[in-house]
Design a protein around this motif. Structure first.
Motif, mmCIF file in Angstrom:
data_model
loop_
_atom_site.group_PDB
_atom_site.id
_atom_site.type_symbol
_atom_site.label_atom_id
_atom_site.label_comp_id
_atom_site.label_asym_id
_atom_site.label_seq_id
_atom_site.Cartn_x
_atom_site.Cartn_y
_atom_site.Cartn_z
ATOM 1 N N TYR A 443 0.823 -1.197 0.000
ATOM 2 C CA TYR A 443 0.000 0.000 0.000
ATOM 3 C C TYR A 443 0.863 1.256 0.000
ATOM 4 C CZ TYR A 443 -3.305 -3.557 1.569
ATOM 5 O OH TYR A 443 -4.066 -4.694 1.657
ATOM 6 N N GLU A 444 0.360 2.301 -0.651
ATOM 7 C CA GLU A 444 1.070 3.574 -0.665
ATOM 8 C C GLU A 444 1.090 4.170 0.739
ATOM 9 O OE1 GLU A 444 -0.809 6.063 -3.534
ATOM 10 O OE2 GLU A 444 -0.714 4.568 -5.125
ATOM 11 N N ILE A 539 -4.865 -4.196 6.933
ATOM 12 C CA ILE A 539 -5.704 -4.015 5.746
ATOM 13 C C ILE A 539 -6.353 -2.640 5.821
ATOM 14 C CG2 ILE A 539 -7.706 -4.878 4.473
ATOM 15 C CD1 ILE A 539 -7.153 -7.635 5.645
ATOM 16 N N PRO A 540 -6.067 -1.725 4.879
ATOM 17 C CA PRO A 540 -6.631 -0.366 4.928
ATOM 18 C C PRO A 540 -8.162 -0.406 4.837
ATOM 19 C CG PRO A 540 -4.802 -0.464 3.390
ATOM 20 C CD PRO A 540 -5.125 -1.880 3.761
ATOM 21 N N ALA A 541 -8.819 0.307 5.741
ATOM 22 C CA ALA A 541 -10.283 0.328 5.772
ATOM 23 C C ALA A 541 -10.748 1.661 6.337
ATOM 24 C CB ALA A 541 -10.822 -0.833 6.622
ATOM 25 N N ARG A 542 -11.977 2.018 6.008
ATOM 26 C CA ARG A 542 -12.595 3.239 6.536
ATOM 27 C C ARG A 542 -14.086 2.992 6.731
ATOM 28 N NH1 ARG A 542 -11.989 6.956 1.022
ATOM 29 N NH2 ARG A 542 -13.533 5.838 -0.228
ATOM 30 N N LEU A 543 -14.743 3.858 7.484
ATOM 31 C CA LEU A 543 -16.177 3.739 7.734
ATOM 32 C C LEU A 543 -16.926 4.645 6.756
ATOM 33 C CD1 LEU A 543 -17.933 2.275 10.029
ATOM 34 C CD2 LEU A 543 -18.328 4.602 10.834
ATOM 35 N N VAL A 544 -17.965 4.122 6.135
ATOM 36 C CA VAL A 544 -18.753 4.901 5.184
ATOM 37 C C VAL A 544 -20.209 4.892 5.632
ATOM 38 C CG1 VAL A 544 -19.078 2.890 3.675
ATOM 39 C CG2 VAL A 544 -19.395 5.179 2.750
ATOM 40 N N ALA A 545 -20.851 6.041 5.585
ATOM 41 C CA ALA A 545 -22.254 6.178 5.991
ATOM 42 C C ALA A 545 -23.091 6.602 4.790
ATOM 43 C CB ALA A 545 -22.391 7.211 7.116
ATOM 44 N N GLY A 546 -24.308 6.116 4.746
ATOM 45 C CA GLY A 546 -25.210 6.449 3.651
ATOM 46 C C GLY A 546 -26.566 5.811 3.863
#
Length: 770
Positions: A443-444, A539-546
């Motif tokens: 990963y960068e 492992i790169p991860a983020r939280l997304v809301a929608g």
């Protein structure tokens, strides 16, 4: 004494000549049927009403359009009273009025270059009012019928609710007798008074025809293929919303979570002064949820709030595919929630000066994608965040500027108010499990910096629990995609939703409490835990809301989205392919809804899903199995044909031969089925009736069909000595016996007639010439 010269004829003025020519014009043949006129006026009224009903809450329209109903009725009465006159002055005034209506139309069109459907409908309404003052002939009434039809069509394109449905049904009920009466008027069979309606139209036939039309319409609607891609680029969009002041793309305003006075980071802003109150909660610490607005649409997401949302419809979405209407993403975990660490780096995007189009920069990837067009209509106030399918490429929005943050979320200068409409064109990537499983794991630095952050006090313990869960897999997990899938499923199976979860203490970490103390939490807590667990193993991860897809309405074609459809998921980054979401919340699909390879008959599938929801589970399951089997057979057949077509000329000819063979087999099967049904029917008839029908069938096969209007004796007379004199005698015997049996109630020698029928059907040998 005569001079021999005649007196010169005095010259007439141009006005006199014009009057003479006008008076010489033939008198128009007036339509005398009051019923036809009244029903056509009802059609027009329904059309005008439908436009007003369909546009309510969807787009801007004037309530003064409803004045067209009484005005057009007055005009219709006026034209009825003067139907036998030339009405030259009236026509002249109508022409001037139409020019003024056209000028008003162009001024509206240039002044509000958004959704032009209502503007066009209003032009038609104005023209109809003017046109209603001159309706002497049936052809003029026909123009009003067409205007009513166009108005109901425009209303159908604008409507987003079932409120339009009753008007459409009423229009069909009125249109069918209008067509019948119009046809009778063309034939000169329509009488003057009201009694002509009963004489000309049978109510029983009208109801039957209406049922057939509605049934065929629903079948065509369900089976009509939904081909991918719009053929035009003129999308629905509200009129321009002016924004006073300088647009600050870093600011998010959530009406349910604002600080009074100067806006504070993470809470939006308000112009009034004061402190936090109910529903206006700080960025951290215990608090109560606002019952209207989702707490995750903000700079910070405080997950130490408790409460419930009151269901409310917030938007309706028309989309070529269902999906997760993405709103906002977070990258920094705070221990009891999330925040956007680079919120001050939002980039302002300018709309094109020639169109409402804004190009959105997006992450390029190697994944195969598909263009999906979505149109959003807001039905309740939302924060200044723009929902869209990931990844948006073009935005058609009613403000001159929008902003995009480093997480790919779109922001508006103003809140999304009721009635606002905008369109998004997204390049949605396909989810190929094989390719994503082969993605690189290097990963960068920027991704390692922002999407691997885990608070140091919990890092070791969370990583240990994550590796323990991964070790339960029966198969080795050797890539991030399989690990993310397995962890999401493991959270669903091993932890539960805790609706009565207590508040977290000030020093208590959400992820630790979820995994080791409460063994569960609120639905959004599952996504937070999955995100942090993935980060703990690199492992790169983020939280997304929608918003989830909402409830699809198969009749309107819209997804009806409520505030309770809002939730958070985990997005995982795969180098060269981008971000893909995983949903660990119990009761949700593991993979969120997204595009499929083929959705040509998506309306039929969604309509069936809606119907199946009303059926008992065993019945719905059995029918689903039947449909799945049929679908597999059709899919295999199509794959076989496509494989043959790809094999060059030989494959092409083989495919054509296969199609012809299948067509021939189908034709033979159809003939056999019809013959079997005919034989079953003949067996149920009285013997004399059966003998006569068999004779008629045989003659039809020989090329001598009987018309419906012919009586049995007229049919015999038309045959003459055909096919030959001997057979003609047999035909005459059977026909006369049938007439005596059918109409004279006389018994016949059925055994003798059966023998004669066999002789008739027996093939003749060709005569040998010597």
């Amino acid at each position: 004494m005569s001079s021999g010269f005649s007196q010169p004829t005095p010259k007439r003025s141009l006005l006199q000549q014009w009057r003479q020519r006008v008076s010489a014009l033939p008198q128009p043949q007036a339509e005398e049927s009051i019923v036809l006129r009244v029903l056509i006026q009802v059609l027009v009224t329904i059309g005008i009403t439908s436009v007003a009903v369909a546009a309510a809450g969807v787009t801007q329209t004037s309530s003064f359009n409803l004045l067209a109903i009484p005005l057009s009725a007055v005009g219709a009465y006026w034209s009825w009273r003067r139907r036998r006159q030339k009405n030259i002055a009236t026509k002249f005034c109508i022409a001037i009025g139409m020019l003024l209506a056209l000028a008003f139309f162009f001024s509206r069109l240039l002044g509000s270059p958004g959704d032009t459907r209502i503007i066009l409908a209003e032009l038609l309404i104005h023209l109809q009012v003017l046109h209603s003052f001159d309706l002497p002939r049936r052809k003029d009434l026909g123009y009003s019928m067409i205007i009513g039809l166009i108005l109901i069509g425009v209303a159908g394109t604008v409507s987003q609710t079932l409120a339009f449905g009753p008007l459409l049904l009423l229009f069909c009920l009125v249109a069918l007798p209008v067509l019948a009466l119009d046809y009778q008027s063309q034939l000169g069979l329509l009488r003057h008074g009201w009694h002509s309606f009963k004489a000309g139209v049978s109510l029983r036939q009208l109801w039957g025809l209406t049922f057939i039309v509605l049934a065929l319409g629903l079948i065509i609607f369900a089976l009509l293929p939904r081909l991918p891609g719009y053929q035009i680029r003129s999308f629905p969009i509200s009129s321009t919303v002016e924004f006073d002041g300088e647009f600050n793309g870093n600011l998010i305003v959530n009406p349910g979570y604002v600080s009074q006075g100067e806006g504070t980071e993470g809470n939006g802003s308000s112009e009034s002064g004061g402190d936090f109150s109910a529903g206006q909660t700080a960025a951290s610490g215990p608090g109560e949820l606002d019952d209207t607005y989702y707490y995750g649409f903000n700079q910070t997401m405080n997950q130490n709030l408790r409460g419930r949302l009151t269901p409310q419809v917030v938007m309706r979405v028309r989309s070529q595919a269902e999906g997760f209407w993405r709103v906002l993403a977070f990258d920094r975990y705070t221990g009891q929630g999330w925040e956007i660490s680079r919120d001050d780096e939002a980039e302002t995007l300018q709309r094109s000066s020639f169109a409402f189009q804004t190009y959105i920069p997006r992450l390029r990837s190697l994944a195969r994608d598909r263009e999906i067009i979505q149109t959003y209509t807001i039905t309740a106030t939302l924060p200044n965040l723009i929902p869209a399918l990931y990844q948006p490429e073009e935005l058609y929005f009613p403000t001159a500027e929008v902003a995009i943050d480093p997480e790919g979320s779109l922001r508006s200068p103003v809140s999304l108010e009721e009635g606002m409409t905008y369109t998004v064109v997204s390049e949605v990537p396909y989810r190929d499990r094989t390719l994503l499983g082969q993605a690189k794991t290097q990963y960068e630095d920027s991704y390692r910096q922002y999407y691997l952050q885990v608070p140091e006090p919990i890092r070791a313990r969370v990583r240990q629990q994550t590796e323990a869960l991964l070790a339960r897999s029966p198969n080795p997990l050797n890539n991030p995609y399989e690990k993310a899938l397995f962890l999401a499923q493991a959270l669903k199976q091993n932890y539960s939703v805790q609706p009565e979860l207590p508040f977290f203490e000030a020093d208590e970490d959400l992820v630790e409490a979820f995994l080791f103390d409460y063994e569960g939490g609120y639905p959004d807590h599952f996504s937070t835990v999955l995100t942090v667990m993935l980060r703990s193993v690199g492992i790169p991860a983020r939280l997304v809301a929608g918003f989830g897809p909402g409830e699809f309405n198969p009749f309107t074609g819209f997804y009806v989205v409520q505030n309770t459809d809002a939730y958070a998921m985990t997005e995982v980054y795969f180098p060269d392919y981008g971000w893909y979401a995983f949903d660990p919340i119990p009761g949700h699909p593991l993979i969120p809804p997204s595009i499929e390879d083929s959705q040509v008959f998506s309306a039929l599938r969604r309509f069936w899903n809606w119907v199946a929801g009303w059926l008992p589970s065993p019945v719905a399951g059995w029918l689903n199995g039947v449909f799945a089997t049929i679908g597999r057979l059709v899919a295999r057949s199509l794959n076989l044909l496509s494989g043959l077509f790809r094999q060059g000329w030989v494959g092409l000819f083989l495919a054509i031969a296969l199609l012809l063979s299948l067509g021939f087999v189908g034709w033979l099967s159809w003939r056999g089925w019809r013959s079997w049904r005919r034989q079953r029917w003949l067996q149920k008839l009285p013997l004399m009736e059966s003998l006569y029908q068999q004779m008629v069938d045989w003659l039809t096969q020989q090329g001598y069909p009987k018309t419906v209007a012919q009586t049995p004796l007229e049919y015999v007379q038309s045959l003459g000595d055909r096919p030959d004199p001997q057979r003609a005698q047999i035909i005459q015997e059977i026909s006369q016996a049938y007439v005596r049996w059918r109409y004279g109630q006389e018994s016949q020698n059925e055994a003798y007639l059966s023998d004669r029928l066999k002789r008739l059907q027996k093939p003749q040998r060709p005569r040998q010439t010597q």
